[in-house]
Scaffold this motif. Sequence first.
Motif, PDB file in Angstrom:
ATOM      1  N   GLU A   1       0.831  -1.202   0.000  1.00 20.11           N
ATOM      2  CA  GLU A   1       0.000   0.000   0.000  1.00 20.11           C
ATOM      3  C   GLU A   1       0.872   1.261   0.000  1.00 20.11           C
ATOM      4  OE1 GLU A   1      -3.896  -1.680   2.451  1.00 20.11           O
ATOM      5  OE2 GLU A   1      -2.328  -0.596   3.499  1.00 20.11           O
ATOM      6  N   ILE A   2       1.940   1.245   0.776  1.00 21.63           N
ATOM      7  CA  ILE A   2       2.841   2.403   0.836  1.00 21.63           C
ATOM      8  C   ILE A   2       3.443   2.675  -0.542  1.00 21.63           C
ATOM      9  CG2 ILE A   2       5.054   3.219   1.745  1.00 21.63           C
ATOM     10  CD1 ILE A   2       4.351   1.792   4.369  1.00 21.63           C
ATOM     11  N   ILE A   3       3.834   1.607  -1.215  1.00 19.41           N
ATOM     12  CA  ILE A   3       4.500   1.771  -2.512  1.00 19.41           C
ATOM     13  C   ILE A   3       3.522   2.227  -3.592  1.00 19.41           C
ATOM     14  CG2 ILE A   3       5.658   0.532  -4.385  1.00 19.41           C
ATOM     15  CD1 ILE A   3       6.962  -1.245  -2.244  1.00 19.41           C
ATOM     16  N   ASN A   4       2.331   1.634  -3.639  1.00 21.04           N
ATOM     17  CA  ASN A   4       1.455   1.817  -4.791  1.00 21.04           C
ATOM     18  C   ASN A   4       0.424   2.919  -4.646  1.00 21.04           C
ATOM     19  OD1 ASN A   4       2.222  -0.386  -6.764  1.00 21.04           O
ATOM     20  ND2 ASN A   4       1.922  -1.599  -4.911  1.00 21.04           N
ATOM     21  N   ASN A   5       0.134   3.347  -3.440  1.00 21.70           N
ATOM     22  CA  ASN A   5      -0.833   4.424  -3.264  1.00 21.70           C
ATOM     23  C   ASN A   5      -0.143   5.788  -3.278  1.00 21.70           C
ATOM     24  OD1 ASN A   5      -3.268   2.968  -3.010  1.00 21.70           O
ATOM     25  ND2 ASN A   5      -2.685   2.373  -0.931  1.00 21.70           N
ATOM     26  N   PRO A   6      -0.866   6.833  -3.626  1.00 21.93           N
ATOM     27  CA  PRO A   6      -0.304   8.182  -3.554  1.00 21.93           C
ATOM     28  C   PRO A   6      -0.068   8.584  -2.102  1.00 21.93           C
ATOM     29  CG  PRO A   6      -2.635   8.302  -3.983  1.00 21.93           C
ATOM     30  CD  PRO A   6      -2.284   6.851  -4.063  1.00 21.93           C
ATOM     31  N   VAL A   7       0.669   9.656  -1.882  1.00 21.04           N
ATOM     32  CA  VAL A   7       0.911  10.097  -0.514  1.00 21.04           C
ATOM     33  C   VAL A   7      -0.418  10.517   0.120  1.00 21.04           C
ATOM     34  CG1 VAL A   7       3.273  10.829  -0.960  1.00 21.04           C
ATOM     35  CG2 VAL A   7       1.415  12.470  -1.276  1.00 21.04           C
ATOM     36  N   PRO A   8      -0.678  10.136   1.360  1.00 19.84           N
ATOM     37  CA  PRO A   8      -1.979  10.433   1.972  1.00 19.84           C
ATOM     38  C   PRO A   8      -2.226  11.912   2.232  1.00 19.84           C
ATOM     39  CG  PRO A   8      -0.481   9.472   3.587  1.00 19.84           C
ATOM     40  CD  PRO A   8       0.184   9.346   2.250  1.00 19.84           C
TER      41      PRO A   8
ATOM     42  N   VAL B   1      11.724   7.720   1.183  1.00 21.80           N
ATOM     43  CA  VAL B   1      12.046   7.897  -0.240  1.00 21.80           C
ATOM     44  C   VAL B   1      10.836   8.460  -0.976  1.00 21.80           C
ATOM     45  CG1 VAL B   1      12.595   6.688  -2.386  1.00 21.80           C
ATOM     46  CG2 VAL B   1      13.813   6.103  -0.272  1.00 21.80           C
ATOM     47  N   LYS B   2       9.656   7.944  -0.664  1.00 19.80           N
ATOM     48  CA  LYS B   2       8.438   8.419  -1.314  1.00 19.80           C
ATOM     49  C   LYS B   2       8.190   9.889  -0.980  1.00 19.80           C
ATOM     50  CE  LYS B   2       3.730   6.782  -2.225  1.00 19.80           C
ATOM     51  NZ  LYS B   2       3.995   6.096  -3.508  1.00 19.80           N
ATOM     52  N   GLU B   3       8.468  10.273   0.266  1.00 22.51           N
ATOM     53  CA  GLU B   3       8.329  11.679   0.676  1.00 22.51           C
ATOM     54  C   GLU B   3       9.285  12.571  -0.106  1.00 22.51           C
ATOM     55  OE1 GLU B   3       7.574  15.267   2.813  1.00 22.51           O
ATOM     56  OE2 GLU B   3       6.400  13.435   2.497  1.00 22.51           O
ATOM     57  N   ILE B   4      10.536  12.170  -0.227  1.00 25.26           N
ATOM     58  CA  ILE B   4      11.532  12.971  -0.943  1.00 25.26           C
ATOM     59  C   ILE B   4      11.150  13.118  -2.416  1.00 25.26           C
ATOM     60  CG2 ILE B   4      13.939  13.020  -1.715  1.00 25.26           C
ATOM     61  CD1 ILE B   4      14.666  11.660   0.955  1.00 25.26           C
ATOM     62  N   VAL B   5      10.715  12.016  -3.032  1.00 22.29           N
ATOM     63  CA  VAL B   5      10.307  12.059  -4.436  1.00 22.29           C
ATOM     64  C   VAL B   5       9.111  12.984  -4.612  1.00 22.29           C
ATOM     65  CG1 VAL B   5       9.332  10.704  -6.334  1.00 22.29           C
ATOM     66  CG2 VAL B   5      11.238   9.788  -4.998  1.00 22.29           C
ATOM     67  N   HIS B   6       8.180  12.937  -3.663  1.00 20.32           N
ATOM     68  CA  HIS B   6       6.998  13.783  -3.766  1.00 20.32           C
ATOM     69  C   HIS B   6       7.362  15.264  -3.617  1.00 20.32           C
ATOM     70  CE1 HIS B   6       2.686  14.570  -3.687  1.00 20.32           C
ATOM     71  NE2 HIS B   6       2.937  15.472  -2.753  1.00 20.32           N
ATOM     72  N   LEU B   7       8.227  15.571  -2.646  1.00 19.23           N
ATOM     73  CA  LEU B   7       8.666  16.961  -2.486  1.00 19.23           C
ATOM     74  C   LEU B   7       9.368  17.450  -3.749  1.00 19.23           C
ATOM     75  CD1 LEU B   7      10.042  16.968   1.188  1.00 19.23           C
ATOM     76  CD2 LEU B   7       7.893  17.946   0.370  1.00 19.23           C
ATOM     77  N   LYS B   8      10.191  16.579  -4.317  1.00 18.22           N
ATOM     78  CA  LYS B   8      10.893  16.942  -5.545  1.00 18.22           C
ATOM     79  C   LYS B   8       9.907  17.201  -6.670  1.00 18.22           C
ATOM     80  CE  LYS B   8      14.364  15.267  -8.820  1.00 18.22           C
ATOM     81  NZ  LYS B   8      15.237  14.133  -9.203  1.00 18.22           N
TER      82      LYS B   8
ATOM     83  N   GLY C   1       8.420  18.146   6.622  1.00 15.59           N
ATOM     84  CA  GLY C   1       7.803  17.059   5.868  1.00 15.59           C
ATOM     85  C   GLY C   1       8.620  15.784   5.900  1.00 15.59           C
ATOM     86  N   LEU C   2       9.943  15.912   6.050  1.00  9.94           N
ATOM     87  CA  LEU C   2      10.774  14.716   6.126  1.00  9.94           C
ATOM     88  C   LEU C   2      10.447  13.889   7.363  1.00  9.94           C
ATOM     89  CD1 LEU C   2      14.189  16.271   5.037  1.00  9.94           C
ATOM     90  CD2 LEU C   2      12.590  14.942   3.642  1.00  9.94           C
ATOM     91  N   ILE C   3       9.894  14.547   8.391  1.00 13.21           N
ATOM     92  CA  ILE C   3       9.467  13.829   9.596  1.00 13.21           C
ATOM     93  C   ILE C   3       7.983  13.484   9.515  1.00 13.21           C
ATOM     94  CG2 ILE C   3       9.214  13.966  12.106  1.00 13.21           C
ATOM     95  CD1 ILE C   3      11.575  15.925  12.115  1.00 13.21           C
ATOM     96  N   PHE C   4       7.128  14.530   9.419  1.00 19.43           N
ATOM     97  CA  PHE C   4       5.689  14.301   9.453  1.00 19.43           C
ATOM     98  C   PHE C   4       5.177  13.650   8.168  1.00 19.43           C
ATOM     99  CE2 PHE C   4       6.243  17.541  12.718  1.00 19.43           C
ATOM    100  CZ  PHE C   4       5.430  17.053  13.734  1.00 19.43           C
ATOM    101  N   GLY C   5       5.708  14.081   7.023  1.00 15.25           N
ATOM    102  CA  GLY C   5       5.270  13.479   5.769  1.00 15.25           C
ATOM    103  C   GLY C   5       5.643  12.009   5.693  1.00 15.25           C
ATOM    104  N   THR C   6       6.870  11.691   6.130  1.00 13.54           N
ATOM    105  CA  THR C   6       7.296  10.290   6.161  1.00 13.54           C
ATOM    106  C   THR C   6       6.411   9.486   7.102  1.00 13.54           C
ATOM    107  OG1 THR C   6       9.591  10.903   5.666  1.00 13.54           O
ATOM    108  CG2 THR C   6       9.226   8.751   6.680  1.00 13.54           C
ATOM    109  N   ALA C   7       6.113  10.058   8.273  1.00 14.01           N
ATOM    110  CA  ALA C   7       5.239   9.369   9.232  1.00 14.01           C
ATOM    111  C   ALA C   7       3.833   9.200   8.678  1.00 14.01           C
ATOM    112  CB  ALA C   7       5.209  10.151  10.545  1.00 14.01           C
ATOM    113  N   ASN C   8       3.326  10.218   7.972  1.00 12.65           N
ATOM    114  CA  ASN C   8       1.989  10.102   7.363  1.00 12.65           C
ATOM    115  C   ASN C   8       1.938   8.969   6.344  1.00 12.65           C
ATOM    116  OD1 ASN C   8       1.368  13.696   7.344  1.00 12.65           O
ATOM    117  ND2 ASN C   8       0.831  12.168   8.876  1.00 12.65           N
TER     118      ASN C   8
END
Length: 369
Positions: free
Chosen positions: A117-124, A221-228, A155-162
């Motif tokens: 789910e983490i890999i295939n779903n968009p960021v929550p 990694v997903k958080e960093i890619v999304h921020l980018k 976001g590197l903390i809270f976004g990753t946790a989300n």
Amino acid sequence: MNASDFRKRKNNIIKNLDNTVLELQSGANELQRVAHVLSNTKETLDDLDMAFCKKTGLNEIDVSFLFLAVGLQIARQYLLTKFPKRLGDQEAAKLAGAKSGRNIGRSHRYYNPSLEEIINNPVPFDANIGSNGALKGGGFMGHRVTAIGHDPILGLIFGTANIATSTLTTATLESYHIYTNLNNRDYFKSNARTDLVLKYTFDKLLNEGMEGRVKVATSLVKEIVHLKSDLNTKNSLPLPGVSLINPGLASDLAKYGFDMANVVTVGKQASYSIMINSIIAMIHRLFFVGDSDMDLKLHEVKTRKILSYSNLIASTSNLAVVAITEDMKLLDLGGLGVTIYRLITDRKFIKQVKEEFIFGSYEKLITNG
């Protein structure tokens, strides 16, 4: 006292008198020399000023360095550090490799989605359906400033946790469980506890073995890619930390150009400009010829002239190009800041060395002749 002792004593007295006369004559000559130097102070200082200018003037090699520095700065302005084109969200996500579509949905276990789910779903924290005012106050930037997962640092903390817990945390540090509806759209399901969002994330990292660490690492990694992917979009990302203080302020600042994309670009411009200056200075140092501290300082004056002149020429030409083309994306704002800094600090350094050279040489003329 016999005649021999008398003559010896007389000769010593005469010798001492002669030495005294010579010393007085030498002193008189020195006073006359010093008086001459003092009476010609203006001419002497003018001569020393000319000598300084001659010693620190740019010779043929220095001019070559000047043109090299100008060329590198101008190439850097238009090839490496101009403001990037702002993209749409979907186009930026595609270029950054971020997943933007809806895939498998969230079967959901509180705070504990599967790795799939983490890999295939968009960021929550991109969810907005059913927020019921939880994301209000973001102005034209919307959820980019009200969902803390979009903060470039926090976001590197809270976004990753989300991502690791399928939740969304707002700028007021309130959290919500994010589900996927029948239309494959993420929505706000219920309230979550922010302390548990962080607790479950750290538990995965520290207490759930390799599986938990992989989930957190994947979320990061997903958080960093999304921020980018969001960085160079039309709305970009807010300045770090401002959303937590006032989301509306973060949005207003971005409206006037104070967003993360511009900060990154200006920082890149400044750092590349400084890097070129450092390279030119190091190579020019290899051409130093001399054996005294003053010789080295005079050589550094020439180096600083090269850097100041090259930065000034490059910045002036850039401002002219921007004025002619009316294209603000070409503005080298970071390089302009470096130029202003160099003009101030280099001018101060050159003035100090000039005073040391002139007055030091003048003092030597008085004391040593």
